[in-house]
Design a protein around this motif. Structure first.
Motif, PDB file in Angstrom:
ATOM      1  N   PHE A  24      87.021 -52.304  32.117  1.00 10.99           N
ATOM      2  CA  PHE A  24      85.909 -52.062  31.453  1.00 10.99           C
ATOM      3  C   PHE A  24      86.071 -51.742  29.767  1.00 10.99           C
ATOM      4  O   PHE A  24      87.234 -51.489  29.334  1.00 10.99           O
ATOM      5  CB  PHE A  24      85.010 -50.609  31.845  1.00 10.99           C
ATOM      6  CG  PHE A  24      84.729 -50.926  33.495  1.00 10.99           C
ATOM      7  CD1 PHE A  24      83.611 -51.612  33.683  1.00 10.99           C
ATOM      8  CD2 PHE A  24      85.649 -50.331  34.385  1.00 10.99           C
ATOM      9  CE1 PHE A  24      83.027 -51.780  34.944  1.00 10.99           C
ATOM     10  CE2 PHE A  24      85.117 -50.674  35.906  1.00 10.99           C
ATOM     11  CZ  PHE A  24      84.133 -51.720  36.041  1.00 10.99           C
ATOM     12  N   GLY A  28      85.325 -45.358  27.516  1.00 13.06           N
ATOM     13  CA  GLY A  28      84.720 -45.140  28.392  1.00 13.06           C
ATOM     14  C   GLY A  28      85.632 -44.566  29.445  1.00 13.06           C
ATOM     15  O   GLY A  28      86.747 -44.292  29.168  1.00 13.06           O
ATOM     16  N   PRO A  29      85.129 -44.163  30.443  1.00 14.77           N
ATOM     17  CA  PRO A  29      85.575 -43.108  31.462  1.00 14.77           C
ATOM     18  C   PRO A  29      87.022 -43.730  32.210  1.00 14.77           C
ATOM     19  O   PRO A  29      87.928 -42.871  32.149  1.00 14.77           O
ATOM     20  CB  PRO A  29      84.799 -43.063  32.786  1.00 14.77           C
ATOM     21  CG  PRO A  29      83.494 -43.741  32.269  1.00 14.77           C
ATOM     22  CD  PRO A  29      83.664 -44.549  31.118  1.00 14.77           C
ATOM     23  N   THR A  30      87.143 -44.991  32.537  1.00 12.71           N
ATOM     24  CA  THR A  30      88.408 -45.513  32.890  1.00 12.71           C
ATOM     25  C   THR A  30      89.383 -45.739  31.783  1.00 12.71           C
ATOM     26  O   THR A  30      90.398 -45.313  32.123  1.00 12.71           O
ATOM     27  CB  THR A  30      88.009 -47.099  33.722  1.00 12.71           C
ATOM     28  OG1 THR A  30      86.903 -47.031  34.366  1.00 12.71           O
ATOM     29  CG2 THR A  30      89.338 -47.599  34.402  1.00 12.71           C
ATOM     30  N   HIS A  80      88.888 -48.572  39.825  1.00 17.35           N
ATOM     31  CA  HIS A  80      88.417 -47.751  40.839  1.00 17.35           C
ATOM     32  C   HIS A  80      87.844 -48.239  41.972  1.00 17.35           C
ATOM     33  O   HIS A  80      88.133 -49.303  42.237  1.00 17.35           O
ATOM     34  CB  HIS A  80      87.425 -46.924  40.020  1.00 17.35           C
ATOM     35  CG  HIS A  80      86.261 -47.620  39.156  1.00 17.35           C
ATOM     36  ND1 HIS A  80      85.536 -48.592  39.768  1.00 17.35           N
ATOM     37  CD2 HIS A  80      85.617 -47.308  38.208  1.00 17.35           C
ATOM     38  CE1 HIS A  80      84.749 -49.299  39.004  1.00 17.35           C
ATOM     39  NE2 HIS A  80      84.672 -48.399  38.014  1.00 17.35           N
ATOM     40  N   ALA A 144      77.564 -50.749  34.359  1.00 12.31           N
ATOM     41  CA  ALA A 144      78.286 -51.502  33.841  1.00 12.31           C
ATOM     42  C   ALA A 144      78.591 -52.661  34.692  1.00 12.31           C
ATOM     43  O   ALA A 144      79.718 -53.284  34.715  1.00 12.31           O
ATOM     44  CB  ALA A 144      79.695 -50.717  33.801  1.00 12.31           C
ATOM     45  N   ALA A 148      80.655 -51.918  39.112  1.00  9.38           N
ATOM     46  CA  ALA A 148      81.004 -50.707  38.413  1.00  9.38           C
ATOM     47  C   ALA A 148      80.512 -49.632  39.380  1.00  9.38           C
ATOM     48  O   ALA A 148      79.778 -49.779  40.163  1.00  9.38           O
ATOM     49  CB  ALA A 148      80.213 -50.612  37.069  1.00  9.38           C
ATOM     50  N   VAL A 149      81.015 -48.562  39.241  1.00  6.28           N
ATOM     51  CA  VAL A 149      80.462 -47.284  40.031  1.00  6.28           C
ATOM     52  C   VAL A 149      79.269 -46.926  39.353  1.00  6.28           C
ATOM     53  O   VAL A 149      78.491 -46.075  40.469  1.00  6.28           O
ATOM     54  CB  VAL A 149      81.712 -46.181  40.101  1.00  6.28           C
ATOM     55  CG1 VAL A 149      82.835 -46.535  40.692  1.00  6.28           C
ATOM     56  CG2 VAL A 149      82.032 -45.859  38.694  1.00  6.28           C
ATOM     57  N   SER A 150      78.821 -47.103  38.275  1.00 11.75           N
ATOM     58  CA  SER A 150      77.380 -46.853  37.816  1.00 11.75           C
ATOM     59  C   SER A 150      76.447 -47.664  38.479  1.00 11.75           C
ATOM     60  O   SER A 150      75.332 -47.217  38.746  1.00 11.75           O
ATOM     61  CB  SER A 150      77.363 -46.994  36.103  1.00 11.75           C
ATOM     62  OG  SER A 150      78.220 -48.326  35.938  1.00 11.75           O
ATOM     63  N   GLY A 172      80.625 -51.992  29.895  1.00 14.55           N
ATOM     64  CA  GLY A 172      81.350 -50.574  30.438  1.00 14.55           C
ATOM     65  C   GLY A 172      80.368 -49.470  30.186  1.00 14.55           C
ATOM     66  O   GLY A 172      79.135 -49.654  29.490  1.00 14.55           O
ATOM     67  N   THR A 173      80.596 -48.312  30.741  1.00 11.49           N
ATOM     68  CA  THR A 173      79.691 -47.233  30.379  1.00 11.49           C
ATOM     69  C   THR A 173      79.762 -46.624  29.070  1.00 11.49           C
ATOM     70  O   THR A 173      79.021 -45.754  28.697  1.00 11.49           O
ATOM     71  CB  THR A 173      79.527 -46.034  31.686  1.00 11.49           C
ATOM     72  OG1 THR A 173      80.986 -45.559  31.658  1.00 11.49           O
ATOM     73  CG2 THR A 173      79.118 -46.716  32.808  1.00 11.49           C
ATOM     74  N   GLN A 191      80.387 -41.070  35.107  1.00 12.04           N
ATOM     75  CA  GLN A 191      81.568 -40.202  35.586  1.00 12.04           C
ATOM     76  C   GLN A 191      81.711 -38.964  34.349  1.00 12.04           C
ATOM     77  O   GLN A 191      81.601 -39.420  33.002  1.00 12.04           O
ATOM     78  CB  GLN A 191      82.919 -40.994  35.603  1.00 12.04           C
ATOM     79  CG  GLN A 191      82.905 -41.972  36.601  1.00 12.04           C
ATOM     80  CD  GLN A 191      83.889 -43.135  36.470  1.00 12.04           C
ATOM     81  OE1 GLN A 191      85.016 -43.040  36.515  1.00 12.04           O
ATOM     82  NE2 GLN A 191      83.332 -44.331  35.768  1.00 12.04           N
TER      83      GLN A 191
HETATM   84  C1  MLT Z   1      83.881 -47.604  32.600  1.00 13.20           C
HETATM   85  O1  MLT Z   1      85.033 -47.372  32.496  1.00 13.20           O
HETATM   86  O2  MLT Z   1      83.165 -48.135  31.692  1.00 13.20           O
HETATM   87  C2  MLT Z   1      83.464 -47.285  33.925  1.00 13.20           C
HETATM   88  O3  MLT Z   1      84.283 -47.094  35.000  1.00 13.20           O
HETATM   89  C3  MLT Z   1      82.219 -48.267  34.498  1.00 13.20           C
HETATM   90  C4  MLT Z   1      81.555 -48.129  35.873  1.00 13.20           C
HETATM   91  O4  MLT Z   1      82.159 -48.261  36.747  1.00 13.20           O
HETATM   92  O5  MLT Z   1      80.508 -47.688  35.661  1.00 13.20           O
END
Ligand code: MLT
Length: 312
Positions: A24, A28-30, A80, A144, A148-150, A172-173, A191
């Motif tokens: 991503f 962002g979070p990752t 993830h 994302a 994506a987890v979002s 990405g987020t 996240q």
């Molecule tokens: C990111 O790093 O942008 C996120 O993990 C994206 C997501 O999975 O929502």
């Protein structure tokens, strides 16, 4: 001197920088987890770990890249839950998460937060539920991409509410949150590793956390299940993977550095501040990641197929 075959090459491993691919956008979070982890692991490895952002197709471009990379210990992936949801989301996935990788270990678990733009009318989750049901696809939900987890969180949310938003995908987020801060989108599930500073500075509206219990870093934030969405839970987990065929000696060294990083105070403190929880030692191993991934593929596959969300 040309002495030394593969065994000699491995005993001097690593002798140049290692690439850690993030699926991503930067910032962002990752990316936050990857950069802190890479810095901590490089202390043990004696080589730098260079984060390489390869966003696109909900993380599947990066996973494809690593699945096809040389299995020499110089290319790894951090990913993830998307590793487990991709097989159900993509009909033509170019890799199999269960057979095309070598497993290193898990890292940390991260709660998600349901956010609205600062001036979105609902003041809390109870109001949000009413607003969401009344406005449906007039509400723009950022994510994302598929995988994506979002996206996973948003899919479960729409299912739980019995409503359909308009989805706007980003790389990405990090860019999704920028759009939320700028008021271009209405809602984002993201996240804590990225959202906590923005929540604390009240730049966004926080409707709740996606864990079953409240979290230490945001003790006043209700869970979604406290406010009408009983049983709602999305927890983000992270795994580190090499391409299939990465030599066991290399994996052992990389895993040793991973486990050392998960005890490194600079890393653990940063993760704690951002709401992330280091996984127990049993999950910090190749076998711990592999069996968890299998259980997550088994868990999410039927849920996603029932929701009927997929890409051709
Ligand atoms: C990111 O790093 O942008 C996120 O993990 C994206 C997501 O999975 O929502």
């Amino acid at each position: 001197c040309l002495a030394g075959g593969p065994a000699a090459a491995q005993s001097s491993y690593p002798n140049h920088p290692i690439s850690l691919v993030v699926p991503f956008a930067a910032g962002g979070p990752t990316d936050v987890v990857a950069r802190s982890l890479g810095a901590a692991m490089s202390k043990t490895l004696g080589q730098s770990i260079v984060v390489e952002n390869r966003p696109g197709a909900g993380g599947t471009l990066a996973a494809t890249h690593v699945a096809r990379a040389a299995p020499d210990g110089y290319t790894f992936l951090i990913h993830h839950n998307g590793m487990a949801t991709a097989p159900a989301l993509y009909r033509k996935l170019p890799f199999n998460p269960l057979t095309d990788f070598t497993y290193v270990g898990q890292v940390a678990d991260v709660p998600m937060t349901l956010l609205g733009r600062k001036d979105l009318p609902p003041g809390d989750m109870v109001e949000f539920i009413k607003y969401a049901r009344a406005n449906g696809n007039k509400i723009n939900l950022a994510n994302a991409g598929l995988g994506a987890v979002s996206q996973l969180c948003g899919m479960l949310l729409q299912e739980a509410l019995g409503t359909q938003f308009t989805t706007i995908p980003y790389a990405g987020t990090a860019p999704a949150l920028t759009a939320l801060l700028g008021g271009q989108v209405d809602v984002l599930c993201d996240q804590t590793t990225q959202t906590i500073p923005h929540i604390k500075a009240q730049r966004v509206k926080l409707y709740g956390v996606t864990t079953l219990d409240r979290i230490k870093t945001l003790p006043d934030a209700p869970t979604l299940q406290e406010n009408g969405l009983k049983g709602f839970e999305v927890k983000v987990w992270h795994g580190v993977y090499g391409p299939k065929g990465t030599p066991p000696e290399v994996i052992a060294k990389f895993n040793e550095a991973l486990r050392a990083a998960l005890k490194d105070p600079a890393f653990t403190q940063k993760m704690a501040e951002l709401g992330a929880e280091i996984v127990p030692e049993s999950k910090q191993t190749p076998a711990g990641l592999q069996s968890w991934l299998q259980s997550e593929v088994d868990k999410w596959g039927p849920v996603i197929r029932k929701a009927g969300v997929y890409a051709d």
